[in-house]
Motif scaffolding. Structure first.
Motif, mmCIF file in Angstrom:
data_model
loop_
_atom_site.group_PDB
_atom_site.id
_atom_site.type_symbol
_atom_site.label_atom_id
_atom_site.label_comp_id
_atom_site.label_asym_id
_atom_site.label_seq_id
_atom_site.Cartn_x
_atom_site.Cartn_y
_atom_site.Cartn_z
ATOM 1 N N ALA A 1 0.840 -1.202 0.000
ATOM 2 C CA ALA A 1 0.000 0.000 0.000
ATOM 3 C C ALA A 1 0.872 1.247 0.000
ATOM 4 N N PRO A 2 0.721 2.132 -0.984
ATOM 5 C CA PRO A 2 1.584 3.322 -1.054
ATOM 6 C C PRO A 2 1.181 4.417 -0.073
ATOM 7 N N ARG A 3 -0.094 4.479 0.295
ATOM 8 C CA ARG A 3 -0.546 5.612 1.094
ATOM 9 C C ARG A 3 0.083 5.655 2.480
ATOM 10 N N PRO A 4 0.091 4.576 3.267
ATOM 11 C CA PRO A 4 0.762 4.660 4.567
ATOM 12 C C PRO A 4 2.262 4.881 4.439
ATOM 13 N N LEU A 5 2.856 4.348 3.369
ATOM 14 C CA LEU A 5 4.291 4.556 3.167
ATOM 15 C C LEU A 5 4.610 6.031 2.999
ATOM 16 N N PHE A 6 3.905 6.698 2.083
ATOM 17 C CA PHE A 6 4.192 8.111 1.833
ATOM 18 C C PHE A 6 3.796 8.984 3.014
ATOM 19 N N ALA A 7 2.724 8.598 3.736
ATOM 20 C CA ALA A 7 2.340 9.366 4.921
ATOM 21 C C ALA A 7 3.417 9.259 6.002
ATOM 22 N N LEU A 8 4.003 8.063 6.153
ATOM 23 C CA LEU A 8 5.077 7.887 7.134
ATOM 24 C C LEU A 8 6.319 8.665 6.712
ATOM 25 N N VAL A 9 6.629 8.650 5.435
ATOM 26 C CA VAL A 9 7.752 9.451 4.924
ATOM 27 C C VAL A 9 7.515 10.925 5.208
ATOM 28 N N ASP A 10 6.285 11.368 5.038
ATOM 29 C CA ASP A 10 5.938 12.759 5.305
ATOM 30 C C ASP A 10 6.245 13.149 6.747
ATOM 31 N N ILE A 11 5.887 12.244 7.681
ATOM 32 C CA ILE A 11 6.106 12.555 9.096
ATOM 33 C C ILE A 11 7.600 12.674 9.386
ATOM 34 N N TYR A 12 8.379 11.709 8.887
ATOM 35 C CA TYR A 12 9.824 11.763 9.129
ATOM 36 C C TYR A 12 10.453 12.957 8.432
ATOM 37 N N ALA A 13 9.956 13.340 7.290
ATOM 38 C CA ALA A 13 10.497 14.512 6.590
ATOM 39 C C ALA A 13 10.212 15.786 7.363
ATOM 40 N N SER A 14 9.030 15.870 7.972
ATOM 41 C CA SER A 14 8.713 17.059 8.774
ATOM 42 C C SER A 14 9.593 17.158 10.012
ATOM 43 N N GLU A 15 10.121 16.011 10.476
ATOM 44 C CA GLU A 15 11.024 15.996 11.628
ATOM 45 C C GLU A 15 12.477 16.162 11.220
ATOM 46 N N GLY A 16 12.751 16.206 9.913
ATOM 47 C CA GLY A 16 14.107 16.356 9.426
ATOM 48 C C GLY A 16 14.891 15.064 9.387
ATOM 49 N N ASN A 17 14.251 13.931 9.563
ATOM 50 C CA ASN A 17 14.913 12.625 9.559
ATOM 51 C C ASN A 17 14.902 12.072 8.130
ATOM 52 N N PHE A 18 15.770 12.650 7.281
ATOM 53 C CA PHE A 18 15.745 12.299 5.861
ATOM 54 C C PHE A 18 16.368 10.930 5.591
ATOM 55 N N GLU A 19 17.272 10.477 6.428
ATOM 56 C CA GLU A 19 17.866 9.153 6.227
ATOM 57 C C GLU A 19 16.802 8.065 6.344
ATOM 58 N N THR A 20 15.941 8.204 7.347
ATOM 59 C CA THR A 20 14.850 7.232 7.493
ATOM 60 C C THR A 20 13.899 7.294 6.304
ATOM 61 N N CYS A 21 13.679 8.514 5.793
ATOM 62 C CA CYS A 21 12.812 8.679 4.614
ATOM 63 C C CYS A 21 13.372 7.908 3.425
ATOM 64 N N VAL A 22 14.668 8.058 3.194
ATOM 65 C CA VAL A 22 15.299 7.382 2.057
ATOM 66 C C VAL A 22 15.220 5.872 2.238
ATOM 67 N N LYS A 23 15.483 5.405 3.479
ATOM 68 C CA LYS A 23 15.441 3.961 3.738
ATOM 69 C C LYS A 23 14.027 3.392 3.509
ATOM 70 N N LEU A 24 13.006 4.133 3.975
ATOM 71 C CA LEU A 24 11.627 3.682 3.783
ATOM 72 C C LEU A 24 11.277 3.585 2.305
ATOM 73 N N LEU A 25 11.696 4.589 1.537
ATOM 74 C CA LEU A 25 11.380 4.593 0.107
ATOM 75 C C LEU A 25 12.121 3.480 -0.625
ATOM 76 N N GLN A 26 13.352 3.218 -0.219
ATOM 77 C CA GLN A 26 14.107 2.134 -0.845
ATOM 78 C C GLN A 26 13.490 0.776 -0.526
ATOM 79 N N ASP A 27 13.119 0.575 0.742
ATOM 80 C CA ASP A 27 12.509 -0.696 1.126
ATOM 81 C C ASP A 27 11.124 -0.865 0.495
ATOM 82 N N GLY A 28 10.419 0.268 0.343
ATOM 83 C CA GLY A 28 9.089 0.195 -0.236
ATOM 84 C C GLY A 28 9.113 -0.122 -1.700
#
Length: 625
Positions: free
Chosen positions: A598-625
């Motif tokens: 499901a793409p929607r929870p993935l991108f919503a979770l990326v959004d939350i980490y991006a708002s916190e400035g945690n871009f490494e986690t964002c990249v990892k989530l997108l790669q795993d997704g």
């Protein structure tokens, strides 16, 4: 149309002479006059206007002859209640008057066919008054008020059902339901439970349940649909309505089994009755009937064996519809697929399968199922508005509609409430693809309107066609037309809410989504409600609605995603103990575990980490997704 039984004692006069009047059974009809028989023949030949005029001739002649009866005390101003005013010795006048009920019933049927429902109601009430008063005067006095107002014969019961059907067409739903409730009182057994009225039929209990549904009396509707299944286990509509009302599958299966036993018992009783009649005939003729008795016993055994098992897999169907209305889409998909293997060209099973595939995101499989339905039956209309929605989804996907929206979350990828953003910088090949989809959507609208323009589905399709062309004014006008044709059509309300939300009118969208959810508690309507509440800054309502969605579908990734989205956007003072972001992350991660693709929870979770400035986690989530 009711089936009129021609009585063998039909006379040759326009009205039956008093010396030829005979008592008839409560479940039988009086002898037909020759003019009535001609009217019935015209009605059965669908010559309704001629039938109506003939009946008016007959009615006029009957009234004239009744008014000149020496024993009759009827006056023109007191026609309606003249049976109760006749003396005890006026049996002849009562019996002559009862033959008018057939004429009134025919007039009501003709008015009903002409869609003059108010006129039909009046005719049916005239017939009911005659039949009820006749049997009430000829039968022992009732002792209770319910017995006094209850129906007295199967003929009166059929007239009451017709009256209430016509009333429901005029919009008098509550009045129709109260009439059925008063005329079909349910006797109470010694154990405290109630049973059906002796004159209740499958038609009457199904109509009663439908009227209760329209009146938002769910518990009373359940009682009527349970009675329907006990009367006939093949009443599939009752199974569906019980599933909509939240009955468990084992309860419905028990009702089907009980109905099957009653069904078999009735068939055996019919065989035994036929055997008895044949035995009596044989005794009168003096023939030796030992061989006939053996054959009749064999017929009874065969009838008993044939009614032990259902002729269709009702159990699988019950499991399919109950899991569907519990939002267990994967289980429902399995059951409908099994039914589709057994009955490959069943359009209703295919259309349900297409809807489920569409909800699960299996777009190509859903499109193939819809096309199979169209190939099997080009005139099929039911559920085709969802096919138009699918074509709309394809059109939006080819215009790069799956972008992050303002507010920090991604709109549901198969939802139709996208914004009004232009996509003029799309590639030419993409524009050609959307053009093809729009042509197919337009052709579907034209085909459905040619088949049936009195149902909501064609107008919903037309609304989606104009929504695809970004003409929101025409789109909202056509969806309003669909709702005016059928206010119980859940998808039309859902689409209206989607259009209003995309037009940045979330407060108005909430009303439409709420109505859609009230009619059908599915996840898309919950999504529309949550997104509307978030757009209107009503975060508390959004969180409560998202939690309600989880209670309806605890193993649905979309419902869990809604909780995460609502918590992520809510301000800290409405998130509860300041842990809103953490709870949102847990909810979205759980949604990804339920549905990893499901793409929607993935991108919503990326959004939350991006708002916190945690871009490494964002990249990892997108790669795993």
């Amino acid at each position: 149309m009711s089936s009129f039984k021609v009585h063998p004692n039909t006379t040759n006069n326009s009205i039956i002479p008093s010396n030829m009047m005979v008592q008839y059974d409560a479940n039988d009809r009086p002898p037909r006059t020759p003019l009535q028989q001609q009217a019935i023949t015209l009605f059965q030949s669908h010559q309704f206007l001629s039938c109506e005029k003939i009946c008016l001739f007959e009615l006029s002649q009957m009234k004239r002859q009744l008014l000149v009866q020496p024993n009759s005390k009827t006056t023109p101003s007191r026609k309606k209640n003249y049976l109760g005013e006749l003396g005890a010795n006026a049996t002849t006048s009562i019996e002559e008057a009862i033959s008018m009920a057939t004429t009134y019933e025919l007039l009501g049927d003709c008015a009903n066919r002409a869609e003059r429902f108010t006129c039909a109601v009046e005719y049916y009430r005239q017939a009911v008054t005659l039949v009820h008063d006749y049997h009430y005067n000829m039968s022992p006095r009732r002792t209770t008020r319910s017995e006094e107002h209850g129906v007295t014969s199967s003929w009166e019961a059929a007239l009451r059902v017709k009256e209430c059907q016509a009333l429901s067409q005029t919009g008098s739903i509550i009045e129709a339901a109260s009439i059925l409730e008063r005329c079909f009182p349910r006797p109470r057994l010694r154990d405290g439970n109630t049973t059906t009225n002796e004159f209740s039929t499958l038609q009457s209990v199904m109509l009663h349940g439908h009227l209760y549904m329209l009146s938002n009396r769910a518990s009373d509707a359940v009682v009527q649909y349970r009675f329907a299944l006990r009367k006939n286990p093949y009443a599939i509509e009752a199974v569906e309505q019980l599933a909509v009302l939240g009955c468990a599958d084992n309860v419905i299966l028990d009702l089907v089994e009980e109905g099957m036993k009653n069904f078999a018992r009735e068939r055996i009783d019919e065989v035994k009755k036929k055997q008895k009649e044949q035995s009596n005939d044989a005794m009168h003729t003096g023939n030796d009937n030992h061989d006939d008795d053996e054959n009749q016993d064999a017929d009874a055994e065969d009838s008993k064996d044939n009614n032990k098992e259902l002729l269709i897999p009702v159990k699988d169907y019950v499991l399919a519809v109950t899991s569907l209305h519990r939002n267990q889409l994967h289980a429902s998909h399995q059951h409908f697929s099994k039914l589709n293997d057994l009955f490959p060209d069943h359009p209703y099973i295919l259309i349900q399968l297409a809807h489920i595939q569409q909800e699960l995101g299996q777009i190509l499989g859903s499109e193939q199922s819809y096309k199979r339905v169209r190939a099997i039956d080009p005139t099929w209309v039911e559920g085709m508005d969802k096919y138009a929605h699918l074509l709309f989804q394809l059109r939006m996907s080819r215009k790069n509609a799956f972008l992050l929206q303002q507010g920090g979350f991604l709109q549901y990828q198969y939802s139709c409430h996208g914004g009004r953003e232009n996509s003029n910088n799309s590639m030419d090949s993409n524009n050609m693809g959307t053009c093809d989809v729009e042509l197919e959507l337009g052709q579907l609208c034209a085909d459905l309107l040619d088949v049936e323009d009195k149902r909501p589905e064609p107008w919903v399709c037309l609304s989606l066609y104009h929504l695809a062309r970004e003409d929101h004014e025409k789109s909202i006008a056509f969806v309003d037309k669909a709702i005016s044709l059928d206010q119980q059509h859940a998808f039309a309300h859902y689409l209206r809410g989607s259009i209003l939300l995309s037009s940045h009118r979330p407060e108005h969208a909430v009303v439409s989504f709420f109505r859609a959810n009230d009619l059908q508690r599915d996840i898309p309507s919950y999504e529309g409600l949550v997104e509307s509440y978030l757009a209107a800054k009503k975060f508390k309502e959004a969180i409560c609605t998202a939690k309600e969605a989880i209670s309806q579908a605890p193993r649905d990734a979309r419902a869990t995603t809604l909780v995460g989205l609502a918590l992520a956007q809510a301000p800290p003072n409405q998130q509860g103990a300041g842990e809103g972001k953490d709870r949102a992350k847990r909810a979205l991660k759980k949604a990804m575990e339920i549905d990893p693709g499901a793409p929607r929870p993935l991108f919503a979770l990326v959004d939350i980490y991006a708002s916190e400035g945690n871009f490494e986690t964002c990249v990892k989530l997108l790669q795993d997704g």
